[in-house]
Design an enzyme around this catalytic site. Structure first.
Site, PDB file in Angstrom:
ATOM      1  N   HIS A 361       0.674  -1.652   0.325  1.00 49.60           N
ATOM      2  CA  HIS A 361      -0.580  -0.057  -0.100  1.00 49.60           C
ATOM      3  C   HIS A 361       0.805   1.644  -0.057  1.00 49.60           C
ATOM      4  O   HIS A 361       0.526   2.466   0.485  1.00 49.60           O
ATOM      5  CB  HIS A 361      -1.442   0.322   1.275  1.00 49.60           C
ATOM      6  CG  HIS A 361      -2.126  -1.034   0.942  1.00 49.60           C
ATOM      7  ND1 HIS A 361      -3.244  -0.690   0.787  1.00 49.60           N
ATOM      8  CD2 HIS A 361      -1.805  -2.119   1.392  1.00 49.60           C
ATOM      9  CE1 HIS A 361      -3.380  -1.813   0.245  1.00 49.60           C
ATOM     10  NE2 HIS A 361      -2.789  -3.222   1.442  1.00 49.60           N
ATOM     11  N   LYS A 552      -7.202  13.905   4.625  1.00 51.67           N
ATOM     12  CA  LYS A 552      -6.166  12.575   4.331  1.00 51.67           C
ATOM     13  C   LYS A 552      -5.154  12.967   5.304  1.00 51.67           C
ATOM     14  O   LYS A 552      -5.566  13.968   6.275  1.00 51.67           O
ATOM     15  CB  LYS A 552      -6.033  12.598   2.866  1.00 51.67           C
ATOM     16  CG  LYS A 552      -5.321  14.513   2.466  1.00 51.67           C
ATOM     17  CD  LYS A 552      -4.710  14.178   1.221  1.00 51.67           C
ATOM     18  CE  LYS A 552      -5.623  14.477  -0.145  1.00 51.67           C
ATOM     19  NZ  LYS A 552      -5.768  13.014  -0.373  1.00 51.67           N
ATOM     20  N   ARG A 553      -4.835  12.021   5.967  1.00 50.54           N
ATOM     21  CA  ARG A 553      -3.840  11.793   6.961  1.00 50.54           C
ATOM     22  C   ARG A 553      -3.175  12.924   5.832  1.00 50.54           C
ATOM     23  O   ARG A 553      -2.825  13.443   5.422  1.00 50.54           O
ATOM     24  CB  ARG A 553      -2.720  11.082   6.798  1.00 50.54           C
ATOM     25  CG  ARG A 553      -3.297   9.693   7.394  1.00 50.54           C
ATOM     26  CD  ARG A 553      -1.944   8.836   6.815  1.00 50.54           C
ATOM     27  NE  ARG A 553      -2.259   7.890   6.222  1.00 50.54           N
ATOM     28  CZ  ARG A 553      -1.692   7.784   5.266  1.00 50.54           C
ATOM     29  NH1 ARG A 553      -0.379   8.508   6.185  1.00 50.54           N
ATOM     30  NH2 ARG A 553      -1.287   7.018   4.710  1.00 50.54           N
ATOM     31  N   LYS A 558       1.524  14.468   0.659  1.00 51.83           N
ATOM     32  CA  LYS A 558       0.263  14.731   0.028  1.00 51.83           C
ATOM     33  C   LYS A 558      -0.043  16.329  -0.271  1.00 51.83           C
ATOM     34  O   LYS A 558      -0.619  16.254  -0.668  1.00 51.83           O
ATOM     35  CB  LYS A 558      -0.785  14.132   1.209  1.00 51.83           C
ATOM     36  CG  LYS A 558      -0.869  12.722   1.343  1.00 51.83           C
ATOM     37  CD  LYS A 558      -1.585  12.033   2.733  1.00 51.83           C
ATOM     38  CE  LYS A 558      -1.935  10.893   2.784  1.00 51.83           C
ATOM     39  NZ  LYS A 558      -2.612  10.111   1.946  1.00 51.83           N
ATOM     40  N   THR A 662      -8.020   6.528  -1.777  1.00 50.39           N
ATOM     41  CA  THR A 662      -9.690   6.233  -1.871  1.00 50.39           C
ATOM     42  C   THR A 662     -10.710   7.329  -1.665  1.00 50.39           C
ATOM     43  O   THR A 662     -11.779   7.504  -2.361  1.00 50.39           O
ATOM     44  CB  THR A 662     -10.199   4.817  -0.848  1.00 50.39           C
ATOM     45  OG1 THR A 662      -9.177   5.224   0.405  1.00 50.39           O
ATOM     46  CG2 THR A 662      -9.096   3.540  -1.103  1.00 50.39           C
ATOM     47  N   LYS A 666     -14.697   8.268  -3.313  1.00 52.22           N
ATOM     48  CA  LYS A 666     -15.762   8.671  -2.755  1.00 52.22           C
ATOM     49  C   LYS A 666     -16.358  10.024  -3.307  1.00 52.22           C
ATOM     50  O   LYS A 666     -17.755  10.321  -3.406  1.00 52.22           O
ATOM     51  CB  LYS A 666     -15.473   8.810  -1.089  1.00 52.22           C
ATOM     52  CG  LYS A 666     -15.157   7.627  -0.485  1.00 52.22           C
ATOM     53  CD  LYS A 666     -14.181   7.560   0.990  1.00 52.22           C
ATOM     54  CE  LYS A 666     -13.662   6.000   1.133  1.00 52.22           C
ATOM     55  NZ  LYS A 666     -12.452   6.330   2.820  1.00 52.22           N
TER      56      LYS A 666
HETATM   57  C1  26V Z   1       2.763   2.311   8.268  1.00 51.24           C
HETATM   58  C2  26V Z   1       2.973   1.826   9.789  1.00 51.24           C
HETATM   59  C3  26V Z   1       4.523   2.198   9.850  1.00 51.24           C
HETATM   60  C4  26V Z   1       4.815   2.422  10.807  1.00 51.24           C
HETATM   61  C5  26V Z   1       3.861   2.113  12.328  1.00 51.24           C
HETATM   62  C6  26V Z   1       2.422   1.727  12.343  1.00 51.24           C
HETATM   63  C7  26V Z   1       2.344   2.633  10.621  1.00 51.24           C
HETATM   64  C8  26V Z   1       0.644   2.203  10.022  1.00 51.24           C
HETATM   65  C9  26V Z   1       0.489   2.448   8.465  1.00 51.24           C
HETATM   66  C10 26V Z   1       1.081   2.530   7.839  1.00 51.24           C
HETATM   67  C11 26V Z   1       0.884   1.777   6.322  1.00 51.24           C
HETATM   68  C12 26V Z   1       0.609   3.010   5.094  1.00 51.24           C
HETATM   69  C13 26V Z   1       0.110   2.544   4.539  1.00 51.24           C
HETATM   70  C14 26V Z   1      -1.250   3.443   3.781  1.00 51.24           C
HETATM   71  O1  26V Z   1      -1.547   3.396   4.361  1.00 51.24           O
HETATM   72  N1  26V Z   1      -1.125   3.473   2.281  1.00 51.24           N
HETATM   73  C15 26V Z   1      -2.193   3.823   1.692  1.00 51.24           C
HETATM   74  O2  26V Z   1      -2.944   2.731   1.676  1.00 51.24           O
HETATM   75  C16 26V Z   1      -4.561   2.997   0.850  1.00 51.24           C
HETATM   76  C17 26V Z   1      -5.227   1.886   0.200  1.00 51.24           C
HETATM   77  O3  26V Z   1      -4.891   1.253  -0.210  1.00 51.24           O
HETATM   78  C18 26V Z   1      -4.381   3.745  -0.385  1.00 51.24           C
HETATM   79  O4  26V Z   1      -5.286   3.987  -1.149  1.00 51.24           O
HETATM   80  C19 26V Z   1      -3.337   4.901   0.018  1.00 51.24           C
HETATM   81  O5  26V Z   1      -2.861   5.625  -1.114  1.00 51.24           O
HETATM   82  C20 26V Z   1      -2.065   4.712   0.732  1.00 51.24           C
HETATM   83  O6  26V Z   1      -1.257   6.049   1.182  1.00 51.24           O
END
Ligand code: 26V
Length: 830
Positions: A361, A552-553, A558, A662, A666
């Site tokens: 992701h 968004k985050r 971004k 996503t 929406k």
């Molecule tokens: C990474 C980490 C690293 C350290 C601690 C906690 C944590 C939690 C999550 C992540 C991964 C983040 C990846 C993510 O959210 N990707 C998003 O995934 C969406 C669904 O596929 C996508 O639409 C977004 O573009 C993408 O940023």
């Protein structure tokens, strides 16, 4: 014989009200006269859930005895949002609910809002998991979501009087949670630590502590499918809550130490940081839920069997690894098969590789998880051995496929030398059948860049599945007005379960009357949002302005900073008279974003947005023309309120960084136009809705690469600053204290970064972004043109349903499908 109750069992509003009264009395001990809104919410939730339970049991029974392979979706995050409306919809009780509330003398919306929102995810990845379990159930596919019930979800965001973010704990479980059913009888032991010993020529793990994993089950009803799946979220408990010997010595704290340690595992959701750190507790969380889930699947599919034939496991269930977080499941299944069931390595490896698939992701290399081998060895010594052996075998395999030693070294799962690291994305790619990205462009970049060597040698593993969103929550529930209009336009509501039907609205884009009504829907939604913003946040919002949203985050890639710099520039030109107030389109710019608590630049950006908002909103010179809102604590609720009211959606990430997005889907479905870069799923959205109905700007992936090659992030951004007076003015205003009561140090890190590094090329894309605004405003000025385009966005976005994503996974990755119809319709005979 009991009659099976279908989720759509017809029941009158009066009967539903009686059921709610009954729950109020028997479980809350109150009459409707004494009941609070929260009492009514809990009673309604229980009554609703009750209607779904028979189909839930039936679905599970059919799954276990049938021949349809199930899907296990392993995810550290499920960002569900509130459950009541969705459960009512799927139980066929939405109308009864409205009437029952009227009968009982309660406001239906107030009851809905009294549900705390479960925030068990950071953003897109967690919300995607929630959309996927909804679609799996709606398609009638037998499936389990497996994850963690965090006691504290994503933090609650507040702003202080300086506009800075601070974080508060999310106490979502302090009241009764009527959706989660804690099943103490189906607990699983999860072990940690200790060492590996040699016994009778076999390697045996002797752990030194263990934790009790208790499932909390959430029903996942399908929309009109008659199926209800399970989301099983694990919670950690100690086996020995109190150590009596310690207690008797008078050390009361020490006596509960074990309990605290065990229960810490599921205490808190890790906020996604700018860079992940090797946090031991996080690895504990990952192993905890994955180990419990794998054991759970085995006992579910081989009930009561002491020596099950686990070579059939991959025909019973296929596991999707949602990012690298559950990848420890690969060595865990190897261990279970070999150490608990006595299979040899080759058999275990064959079963394991046929069981798992991996979805990536991200494109940010620093977000691919890597664990220090030492840490794994300390917590999971047997797994480290297994990982090393997997690595050794993998290197041998690679040597048989290529002579390129450098390539083999690059591909090692465990790095060599000091401070050895385990690369979880590589382990997932080597140990599973399929690897996919989440949008066409992302999957291509995975093959070309991130996992290039793997794609060279194992091209058949790679595929794409473009993300999607559930039309139930994000259209049908969030936007009832638009839903009714769509149903009227199509003459059917079947679009809710087959979103490709929206295509049937395309001819109506030439029907002025219909376009007008589409515009009326948007206007009514804007008024609703203005009322919500007033009530919830105390904001004054003028619904006669363009609603321009970016939610968004908060992350540098971004580029919220690009948006805020453009707003500042616009403000400056309004003040200086460069832009005439009368030919300016009044706008309300809305931000929603949480920054990871440890991510300093993201937090500074939040502070800047808040203070730009304060200055602009209090400046009488631009009153009614430009307004900036930053509602705090962006969550699913805010998304559901804001998206239907938005006219312009911002998807302005640096090309090549947003895996998919996503929110963009929406917004398009709800009739917003996108201003965006060629990144993630934007590319596919633009291709589908029509290039003329999308505001494209900015550099492409190739142009970004060229600019890096020229050394952009080594100081080139300053040239952009020097050569564009509008950009210079905006940055100077940030630097000179305009948005910090004269203090020049407040945004120092941000300004320094812009001028000296700007890795994500905000400055380089500024001119194009400001440039596209004229086109946006010209289009907006002609209402008919704008809403025609907006309608075409809705009509042509049916592809972005998560039902379609799931259909793609079924065909390309999971190779399974729905449970047979007849099993569903037969009533259960006991
Ligand atoms: C990474 C980490 C690293 C350290 C601690 C906690 C944590 C939690 C999550 C992540 C991964 C983040 C990846 C993510 O959210 N990707 C998003 O995934 C969406 C669904 O596929 C996508 O639409 C977004 O573009 C993408 O940023």
């Amino acid at each position: 014989m009991t009659q099976m109750t279908a989720p759509h069992a017809p029941i009158t509003a009066e009967a539903f009200a009686d059921e709610i009264r009954n729950y109020l009395l028997t479980e809350q001990g109150v009459t409707p006269q004494e009941a609070t809104v929260k009492d009514v919410y809990v009673a309604t939730a229980k009554a609703t859930r009750n209607h779904l339970v028979p189909a839930w049991a039936k679905t599970r029974a059919d799954m276990v005895k049938g021949n349809t392979k199930a899907v296990g979706y392993l995810s550290a995050e499920f960002l569900l949002g509130r459950q009541l409306r969705n459960s009512l919809l799927d139980a066929g009780l939405s109308e009864q609910f409205s009437k029952a509330m009227a009968e009982l003398g309660f406001d239906a919306n107030e009851v809905v809002f009294s549900e705390p929102e479960p925030g068990l995810g950071n953003g897109g990845l967690g919300r995607l998991a929630a959309c996927f379990v909804d679609s799996l159930a709606s398609l009638g596919v037998p499936a389990f979501g497996y994850g963690i019930q965090y006691q504290y979800g994503i933090f609650r965001q507040e702003f202080d009087d300086q506009g800075r973010q601070y974080e508060r704990a999310d106490y979502w479980l302090t009241n009764e949670n009527p959706w989660g059913h804690t099943d103490y009888n189906r607990d699983v032991r999860v072990n940690f630590g200790g060492s590996v010993q040699e016994k009778d020529g076999k390697r045996v793990w002797v752990p030194d502590w263990s934790v009790r994993a208790i499932p909390v089950d959430y029903l996942v009803p399908g929309y009109e499918s008659g199926r209800v799946n399970t989301l099983r979220l694990w919670t950690a408990k100690a086996y020995h809550e109190i150590d009596l010997r310690t207690f008797n010595r008078g050390d009361y704290y020490g006596a509960v130490h074990n309990q605290i340690q065990a229960e810490d595992i599921t205490k808190i959701l890790y906020p996604e940081d700018s860079t992940p750190q090797g946090k031991e507790l996080r690895l504990q969380q990952q192993y905890f839920f994955v180990s419990a889930s794998l054991h759970d699947a085995i006992r579910t599919f081989y009930p009561g069997q002491e020596k099950p034939d686990l070579t059939t496991f991959p025909t019973k269930i296929t596991f999707q690894l949602n990012d690298t977080h559950p990848v420890i499941g690969i060595p865990e299944l190897m261990r279970i098969l070999m150490d608990e069931y006595g299979y040899d390595w080759d058999t275990a490896w064959d079963v394991t590789t046929r069981t798992f698939n991996y979805t990536c992701h991200t494109l940010l290399p620093e977000a691919l998880e890597v664990w220090p081998a030492d840490l794994i060895g300390k917590l999971l010594p047997r797994h480290l051995e297994i990982i090393r052996k997997i690595n050794e075998n993998f290197v041998k395999l690679l040597s048989s496929l290529t002579d390129d030693q450098a390539k083999i070294d690059r591909m090692r799962i465990v790095t060599e030398g000091d401070n050895q690291q385990v690369r979880m994305a590589y382990l997932a790619t080597a140990g599973g059948s399929h690897v996919n990205g989440v949008a066409e462009l992302h999957s291509q970049l995975l093959k070309d860049v991130t996992l290039r060597d793997f794609n060279d040698l194992f091209p058949a593993k790679f595929t794409n599945v473009t993300n999607g969103v559930t039309p139930r929550r994000f259209v049908r529930i969030a936007n009832p007005r638009l839903s009714d209009l769509i149903t009227e336009g199509l003459g059917t509501d079947s679009w809710v379960s087959d979103l490709s039907k929206l295509e049937g609205l395309v001819p109506l884009a030439d029907d002025d009357e219909f376009v007008h009504r589409f515009a009326e829907v948007k206007r009514a939604n804007k008024r609703d949002f203005a009322a919500f913003a007033k009530e919830r946040y105390g904001f004054e919002v003028n619904p006669n302005t363009m609603f321009d949203s970016m939610i968004k985050r908060l992350h540098e890639y971004k580029r919220q900073s690009l948006k805020i710099l453009a707003v500042i520039s616009r403000y400056a030109s309004l003040k200086s008279g460069q832009t005439k107030l009368e030919d300016f389109t009044p706008r309300t710019v809305i931000f929603g974003a949480k920054a990871a608590p440890g991510y300093a630049l993201a937090k500074e950006t939040i502070q800047l947005i808040n203070n730009v908002s304060r200055v602009i909103n209090n400046d009488p010179e631009v009153e009614g023309k430009l307004n900036v809102l930053f509602p705090w604590n962006y969550n699913i609720e805010l998304a559901q309120n804001l998206i239907p009211a938005t006219e312009l959606d911002e998807q302005i990430s640096q090309a090549g960084k947003e895996a998919s997005g996503t929110g963009n889907m929406k917004f398009a479905l709800n009739g917003a136009l996108t201003v965006g870069t060629l990144d993630g799923a934007n590319v596919e959205i633009r291709d589908r809705v029509g290039h003329e109905n999308f505001f494209l700007f900015g550099m492409t992936v190739d142009e970004v690469e060229d600019l890096y090659a020229k050394g952009y992030d080594k100081g080139m951004s300053r040239q952009y600053y020097e050569s564009d007076p509008r950009l210079k003015q905006a940055i100077d205003m940030v630097a000179d204290g305009t948005f910090s009561n004269g203090d020049k140090s407040t945004y120092q890190n941000l300004v320094n970064d812009w001028l000296n590094k700007d890795y994500f090329m905000t400055l380089a894309d500024f001119r194009a972004y400001v440039g596209i605004q004229a086109e946006i405003e010209k289009t907006y000025a002609d209402e008919k043109t704008w809403f025609r385009k907006a309608l075409l966005n809705t009509a042509r976005s049916g592809y972005f349903s998560s039902d379609r994503s799931i259909a793609d996974y079924l065909e390309r990755v999971w190779l399974t499908g729905p449970l047979p119809e007849d099993e569903k319709l037969k009533s259960r005979e006991d």
